[in-house]
Design an enzyme around this catalytic site. Structure first.
Site, PDB file in Angstrom:
ATOM      1  N   VAL A 171    -151.496 -26.870 -16.785  1.00 25.69           N
ATOM      2  CA  VAL A 171    -151.096 -26.149 -15.765  1.00 25.69           C
ATOM      3  C   VAL A 171    -151.156 -24.574 -16.036  1.00 25.69           C
ATOM      4  O   VAL A 171    -150.936 -24.174 -17.320  1.00 25.69           O
ATOM      5  CB  VAL A 171    -149.797 -26.593 -15.615  1.00 25.69           C
ATOM      6  CG1 VAL A 171    -149.099 -25.675 -14.326  1.00 25.69           C
ATOM      7  CG2 VAL A 171    -149.680 -28.068 -15.220  1.00 25.69           C
ATOM      8  N   GLU A 172    -151.746 -23.902 -15.117  1.00 23.86           N
ATOM      9  CA  GLU A 172    -151.929 -22.450 -14.928  1.00 23.86           C
ATOM     10  C   GLU A 172    -150.504 -22.092 -14.936  1.00 23.86           C
ATOM     11  O   GLU A 172    -149.895 -22.129 -14.061  1.00 23.86           O
ATOM     12  CB  GLU A 172    -152.801 -21.894 -13.985  1.00 23.86           C
ATOM     13  CG  GLU A 172    -153.094 -20.532 -14.104  1.00 23.86           C
ATOM     14  CD  GLU A 172    -152.432 -19.417 -13.503  1.00 23.86           C
ATOM     15  OE1 GLU A 172    -152.080 -18.343 -14.151  1.00 23.86           O
ATOM     16  OE2 GLU A 172    -151.567 -19.880 -12.391  1.00 23.86           O
ATOM     17  N   LEU A 173    -150.022 -20.910 -15.901  1.00 27.43           N
ATOM     18  CA  LEU A 173    -148.783 -20.528 -15.759  1.00 27.43           C
ATOM     19  C   LEU A 173    -148.174 -19.782 -14.666  1.00 27.43           C
ATOM     20  O   LEU A 173    -147.034 -19.943 -14.292  1.00 27.43           O
ATOM     21  CB  LEU A 173    -148.374 -19.716 -17.067  1.00 27.43           C
ATOM     22  CG  LEU A 173    -148.501 -20.404 -18.286  1.00 27.43           C
ATOM     23  CD1 LEU A 173    -148.645 -19.832 -19.509  1.00 27.43           C
ATOM     24  CD2 LEU A 173    -147.622 -21.829 -18.286  1.00 27.43           C
ATOM     25  N   CYS A 230    -127.553 -26.099  -3.131  1.00 25.30           N
ATOM     26  CA  CYS A 230    -126.744 -27.765  -3.003  1.00 25.30           C
ATOM     27  C   CYS A 230    -127.011 -28.140  -1.718  1.00 25.30           C
ATOM     28  O   CYS A 230    -126.934 -27.477  -0.588  1.00 25.30           O
ATOM     29  CB  CYS A 230    -125.535 -27.464  -3.258  1.00 25.30           C
ATOM     30  SG  CYS A 230    -124.401 -28.922  -3.246  1.00 25.30           S
ATOM     31  N   HIS A 236    -129.546 -31.411  -7.886  1.00 28.58           N
ATOM     32  CA  HIS A 236    -130.070 -31.276  -9.422  1.00 28.58           C
ATOM     33  C   HIS A 236    -130.933 -32.337  -9.694  1.00 28.58           C
ATOM     34  O   HIS A 236    -132.243 -32.193 -10.377  1.00 28.58           O
ATOM     35  CB  HIS A 236    -129.025 -31.292 -10.439  1.00 28.58           C
ATOM     36  CG  HIS A 236    -127.881 -30.101 -10.038  1.00 28.58           C
ATOM     37  ND1 HIS A 236    -126.796 -30.061 -10.934  1.00 28.58           N
ATOM     38  CD2 HIS A 236    -128.048 -29.127  -9.507  1.00 28.58           C
ATOM     39  CE1 HIS A 236    -126.138 -29.129 -10.553  1.00 28.58           C
ATOM     40  NE2 HIS A 236    -126.801 -28.332  -9.635  1.00 28.58           N
ATOM     41  N   ASP A 281    -127.707 -22.970  -6.829  1.00 31.88           N
ATOM     42  CA  ASP A 281    -127.686 -23.667  -8.074  1.00 31.88           C
ATOM     43  C   ASP A 281    -128.577 -22.873  -9.063  1.00 31.88           C
ATOM     44  O   ASP A 281    -129.616 -22.470  -8.619  1.00 31.88           O
ATOM     45  CB  ASP A 281    -127.745 -25.012  -8.131  1.00 31.88           C
ATOM     46  CG  ASP A 281    -126.636 -26.077  -7.363  1.00 31.88           C
ATOM     47  OD1 ASP A 281    -125.747 -25.784  -7.829  1.00 31.88           O
ATOM     48  OD2 ASP A 281    -126.967 -26.898  -6.690  1.00 31.88           O
TER      49      ASP A 281
END
Length: 144
Positions: free
Chosen positions: A83-85, A61, A102, A68
């Protein structure tokens, strides 16, 4: 049967505590270097959804410094790149020490994935664990 005694790590003169080592661990280096890597979509022209759940997202935060925790849900329709994981996992882990709200974290994740692979469509949802009796869900969307 004899058992060897369990050694107290502090009694070993060669032992170093985590605080005493200045060299970062290999995982910390990978996270620090983590950038989103992509590869060619194997089915360009076919519309399909990729659903990814990342249940161990953490950040701090920016007001209190408290941690968080969230589950990040990604759903995207790839265009030319995917996207490569492992790179995505390391990228997500890079947030753990960042002071970020957030709202900003979820928007930044969307912006970075769009910049990396330019999907036809993407939704990023951050489902944050309740803190102070407040449960926050942030969802952002991008479409070409």
């Amino acid at each position: 049967m004899s058992q060897s005694p369990i050694q107290n790590p502090t009694s070993d003169p060669n032992a170093q505590s985590v605080q005493e080592t200045s060299e970062s661990k290999y995982g910390e280096r990978q996270i620090a270097e983590g950038t989103l890597i992509t590869f060619p979509n194997p089915r360009v022209g076919r519309r399909y959804d990729i659903h990814i759940t990342l249940p161990e997202f953490t950040c701090k935060c920016p007001f209190s410094g408290y941690p968080d925790f969230a589950t990040i849900h990604l759903t995207y329709v790839p265009d030319q790149r995917v996207v490569e994981l492992k790179a995505l996992k390391l990228y997500i882990n890079s947030y753990r020490d960042r002071y970020i709200s957030h709202e900003e974290s979820v928007n930044q994740i969307l912006d970075d994935i769009v910049a990396a692979c330019d999907p036809l469509e993407i939704t990023v949802k951050g489902d944050f664990l309740p803190r102070g009796n407040v449960h926050t869900v942030i969802e952002v969307h991008h479409q070409k």
